[in-house]
Design a protein around this motif. Structure first.
Motif, PDB file in Angstrom:
ATOM      1  N   UNK A  13      70.139 -90.270 123.945  1.00 49.34           N
ATOM      2  CA  UNK A  13      71.666 -89.879 124.238  1.00 49.34           C
ATOM      3  C   UNK A  13      72.371 -88.779 123.566  1.00 49.34           C
ATOM      4  N   UNK A  14      71.357 -88.001 122.808  1.00 48.82           N
ATOM      5  CA  UNK A  14      71.788 -86.660 122.112  1.00 48.82           C
ATOM      6  C   UNK A  14      71.877 -85.667 123.232  1.00 48.82           C
ATOM      7  N   UNK A  15      71.007 -85.240 124.183  1.00 50.86           N
ATOM      8  CA  UNK A  15      71.333 -84.267 125.174  1.00 50.86           C
ATOM      9  C   UNK A  15      72.585 -84.766 126.123  1.00 50.86           C
ATOM     10  N   UNK A  16      72.495 -86.103 126.248  1.00 47.77           N
ATOM     11  CA  UNK A  16      73.742 -86.535 127.286  1.00 47.77           C
ATOM     12  C   UNK A  16      75.053 -86.328 126.444  1.00 47.77           C
ATOM     13  N   UNK A  17      75.080 -86.757 125.233  1.00 46.93           N
ATOM     14  CA  UNK A  17      76.244 -86.283 124.550  1.00 46.93           C
ATOM     15  C   UNK A  17      76.566 -84.915 124.348  1.00 46.93           C
ATOM     16  N   UNK A  18      75.697 -84.105 124.421  1.00 48.28           N
ATOM     17  CA  UNK A  18      75.993 -82.570 124.298  1.00 48.28           C
ATOM     18  C   UNK A  18      76.312 -82.076 125.608  1.00 48.28           C
ATOM     19  N   UNK A  19      75.618 -82.244 126.514  1.00 47.66           N
ATOM     20  CA  UNK A  19      76.264 -81.624 127.896  1.00 47.66           C
ATOM     21  C   UNK A  19      77.107 -82.593 128.590  1.00 47.66           C
ATOM     22  N   UNK A  20      77.090 -83.908 128.855  1.00 47.23           N
ATOM     23  CA  UNK A  20      78.140 -84.428 129.740  1.00 47.23           C
ATOM     24  C   UNK A  20      79.428 -84.471 128.999  1.00 47.23           C
ATOM     25  N   UNK A  21      79.453 -84.760 127.785  1.00 48.24           N
ATOM     26  CA  UNK A  21      80.583 -85.122 126.913  1.00 48.24           C
ATOM     27  C   UNK A  21      81.426 -83.453 126.912  1.00 48.24           C
ATOM     28  N   UNK A  22      80.497 -82.588 126.640  1.00 53.56           N
ATOM     29  CA  UNK A  22      81.095 -81.247 126.401  1.00 53.56           C
ATOM     30  C   UNK A  22      81.798 -80.935 127.747  1.00 53.56           C
ATOM     31  N   UNK A  23      81.034 -81.088 128.826  1.00 57.61           N
ATOM     32  CA  UNK A  23      81.494 -80.809 130.168  1.00 57.61           C
ATOM     33  C   UNK A  23      82.870 -81.418 130.575  1.00 57.61           C
ATOM     34  N   UNK A  24      82.549 -82.809 130.220  1.00 58.31           N
ATOM     35  CA  UNK A  24      83.985 -83.804 130.571  1.00 58.31           C
ATOM     36  C   UNK A  24      85.221 -83.603 129.680  1.00 58.31           C
ATOM     37  N   UNK A  25      85.056 -82.941 128.471  1.00 62.44           N
ATOM     38  CA  UNK A  25      86.094 -82.477 127.745  1.00 62.44           C
ATOM     39  C   UNK A  25      86.754 -81.083 128.202  1.00 62.44           C
ATOM     40  N   UNK A  26      85.794 -80.234 128.917  1.00 60.63           N
ATOM     41  CA  UNK A  26      86.533 -79.007 129.572  1.00 60.63           C
ATOM     42  C   UNK A  26      87.006 -79.321 130.556  1.00 60.63           C
ATOM     43  N   UNK A  27      86.757 -80.310 131.589  1.00 67.88           N
ATOM     44  CA  UNK A  27      87.179 -80.907 132.716  1.00 67.88           C
ATOM     45  C   UNK A  27      88.931 -81.245 132.536  1.00 67.88           C
ATOM     46  N   UNK A  28      88.849 -81.940 131.218  1.00 65.88           N
ATOM     47  CA  UNK A  28      90.091 -82.550 130.919  1.00 65.88           C
ATOM     48  C   UNK A  28      91.138 -81.713 130.524  1.00 65.88           C
ATOM     49  N   UNK A  29      90.967 -80.379 130.050  1.00 64.86           N
ATOM     50  CA  UNK A  29      91.825 -79.306 130.261  1.00 64.86           C
ATOM     51  C   UNK A  29      92.716 -79.093 131.368  1.00 64.86           C
ATOM     52  N   UNK A  30      92.142 -79.511 132.512  1.00 66.16           N
ATOM     53  CA  UNK A  30      92.701 -79.322 133.864  1.00 66.16           C
ATOM     54  C   UNK A  30      93.206 -80.648 134.556  1.00 66.16           C
ATOM     55  N   UNK A  31      93.291 -81.536 133.706  1.00 67.00           N
ATOM     56  CA  UNK A  31      93.558 -82.837 134.283  1.00 67.00           C
ATOM     57  C   UNK A  31      94.742 -83.113 135.006  1.00 67.00           C
ATOM     58  N   UNK A  32      95.734 -82.382 134.813  1.00 62.42           N
ATOM     59  CA  UNK A  32      96.866 -82.427 135.618  1.00 62.42           C
ATOM     60  C   UNK A  32      97.113 -81.046 136.548  1.00 62.42           C
ATOM     61  N   UNK A  33      96.084 -80.639 136.796  1.00 60.64           N
ATOM     62  CA  UNK A  33      96.096 -79.661 137.953  1.00 60.64           C
ATOM     63  C   UNK A  33      95.152 -79.759 138.824  1.00 60.64           C
ATOM     64  N   UNK A  34      95.554 -79.141 140.094  1.00 58.00           N
ATOM     65  CA  UNK A  34      94.927 -79.110 141.330  1.00 58.00           C
ATOM     66  C   UNK A  34      93.387 -78.280 141.010  1.00 58.00           C
ATOM     67  N   UNK A  38      92.328 -73.880 139.136  1.00 58.33           N
ATOM     68  CA  UNK A  38      91.420 -73.449 138.041  1.00 58.33           C
ATOM     69  C   UNK A  38      91.155 -71.904 138.312  1.00 58.33           C
ATOM     70  N   UNK A  39      91.180 -71.534 139.334  1.00 63.29           N
ATOM     71  CA  UNK A  39      90.712 -70.206 139.647  1.00 63.29           C
ATOM     72  C   UNK A  39      91.731 -69.070 139.229  1.00 63.29           C
ATOM     73  N   UNK A  40      93.081 -69.291 139.653  1.00 63.73           N
ATOM     74  CA  UNK A  40      93.897 -68.230 139.031  1.00 63.73           C
ATOM     75  C   UNK A  40      94.322 -68.508 137.410  1.00 63.73           C
ATOM     76  N   UNK A  41      94.048 -69.411 136.917  1.00 70.00           N
ATOM     77  CA  UNK A  41      94.171 -69.822 135.600  1.00 70.00           C
ATOM     78  C   UNK A  41      93.063 -69.087 134.723  1.00 70.00           C
ATOM     79  N   UNK A  42      91.939 -68.947 135.466  1.00 70.37           N
ATOM     80  CA  UNK A  42      90.690 -68.467 134.564  1.00 70.37           C
ATOM     81  C   UNK A  42      90.377 -66.906 135.061  1.00 70.37           C
ATOM     82  N   UNK A  43      90.751 -66.464 136.319  1.00 72.98           N
ATOM     83  CA  UNK A  43      90.487 -65.255 136.661  1.00 72.98           C
ATOM     84  C   UNK A  43      91.611 -64.455 136.759  1.00 72.98           C
ATOM     85  N   UNK A  44      92.876 -65.001 137.092  1.00 76.82           N
ATOM     86  CA  UNK A  44      94.115 -64.287 136.983  1.00 76.82           C
ATOM     87  C   UNK A  44      94.442 -63.246 136.217  1.00 76.82           C
ATOM     88  N   UNK A  45      94.449 -63.386 134.971  1.00 78.93           N
ATOM     89  CA  UNK A  45      94.772 -62.700 133.797  1.00 78.93           C
ATOM     90  C   UNK A  45      93.563 -61.826 133.602  1.00 78.93           C
TER      91      UNK A  45
END
Length: 270
Positions: A13-34, A38-45
């Protein structure tokens, strides 16, 4: 036998918790966005910042164009590195899910430490795109022999910035100002880390702060890698040391503030 059976699931469970949970929490930052947002948000500035400082530096004629390209390209990883871990933890608190996250028996170091993984990858990718843009526009020349050390400098710098973002995220357990704090740190790093102004041109006390702040040795290592000068491993070693110290500080602050928040019933105070 029972003890053995209980240990194996945890190891899986430990590697899954580290990688999968971390990645899903990152995706959640863009949950209300198409996904296209993502591209203009991360690369625009970073693109605007790179072009602005390159032209400003060219107008002033203080340093070669390559100096500004490398500095601002590596500074681009600070945005993802600082904001993603901070906002992922603050988002849990603002949405009311932090108590559920902290109620799990999962290892806190693994659960929160995994949140810097996506930030490192996105930050390194952003810096790579900025370097490629500078090369495409004729502002930068990257010798093929410099690519391994340059890539390592980008990854280590992204790790150091993300570790700093985890410290800011830890503070989010007790405050709603993590995003504001990340902005302050981002622009402070732009000033004191040698992005556009060499550290030896700053006042002594400010240069000393710059040496301790994440990213400064990483930027210098990238510049030395491109010029094929010695000293790159030593600089990256210092940058890795800063990253390790920041991760340990973040985990300590998370543990301390979680305990205080439980005692004062402040986890749901959004």
């Amino acid at each position: 036998m029972a003890g053995t059976l209980q240990r194996h699931p945890g190891a899986a469970v430990t590697p899954r918790l580290f990688f999968v949970a971390g990645w899903r929490s990152h995706l959640a930052l863009f949950r209300w966005m198409r996904p296209s947002a993502f591209i203009p948000t991360v690369l625009g500035v970073p693109v605007v910042q790179l072009i602005w400082f390159v032209h400003l530096g060219h107008y002033l004629g203080s340093y070669p164009t390559e100096y500004y390209v490398v500095g601002n390209a590596l500074n681009a990883c600070a945005m993802a590195g600082l904001f993603a871990p901070a906002m992922s933890i603050q988002g849990e608190r603002m949405s009311g899910t932090l108590t559920a996250v902290l109620a799990t028996p999962a290892n806190r170091a693994v659960m929160f430490g995994g949140r810097i993984g996506p930030a490192v990858l996105i930050g390194a990718l952003t810096s790579a795109v900025m370097l490629a843009l500078g090369t495409a526009l004729g502002w930068l020349r990257i010798p093929p022999a410099a690519l391994p050390q340059l890539a390592l400098a980008v990854l280590v710098t992204a790790l150091s910035c993300s570790a700093c973002g985890l410290v800011i995220g830890a503070v989010a357990l007790r405050t709603r100002e993590a995003t504001f704090l990340a902005n302050v740190v981002l622009y402070a790093m732009l000033l004191v880390c040698g992005v556009n102004i060499p550290l030896d041109r700053l006042p002594g006390w400010l240069a000393a702060i710059g040496e301790l702040v994440p990213m400064s040795q990483g930027i210098e290592a990238a510049r030395r890698a491109l010029s094929q000068s010695p000293g790159v491993p030593g600089l990256l070693g210092w940058e890795l040391l800063k990253a390790a110290m920041l991760v340990l500080l973040a985990l300590f602050v998370l543990r301390l503030l979680e305990k205080l928040s439980r005692e004062q019933a402040g986890l749901d105070d959004a």
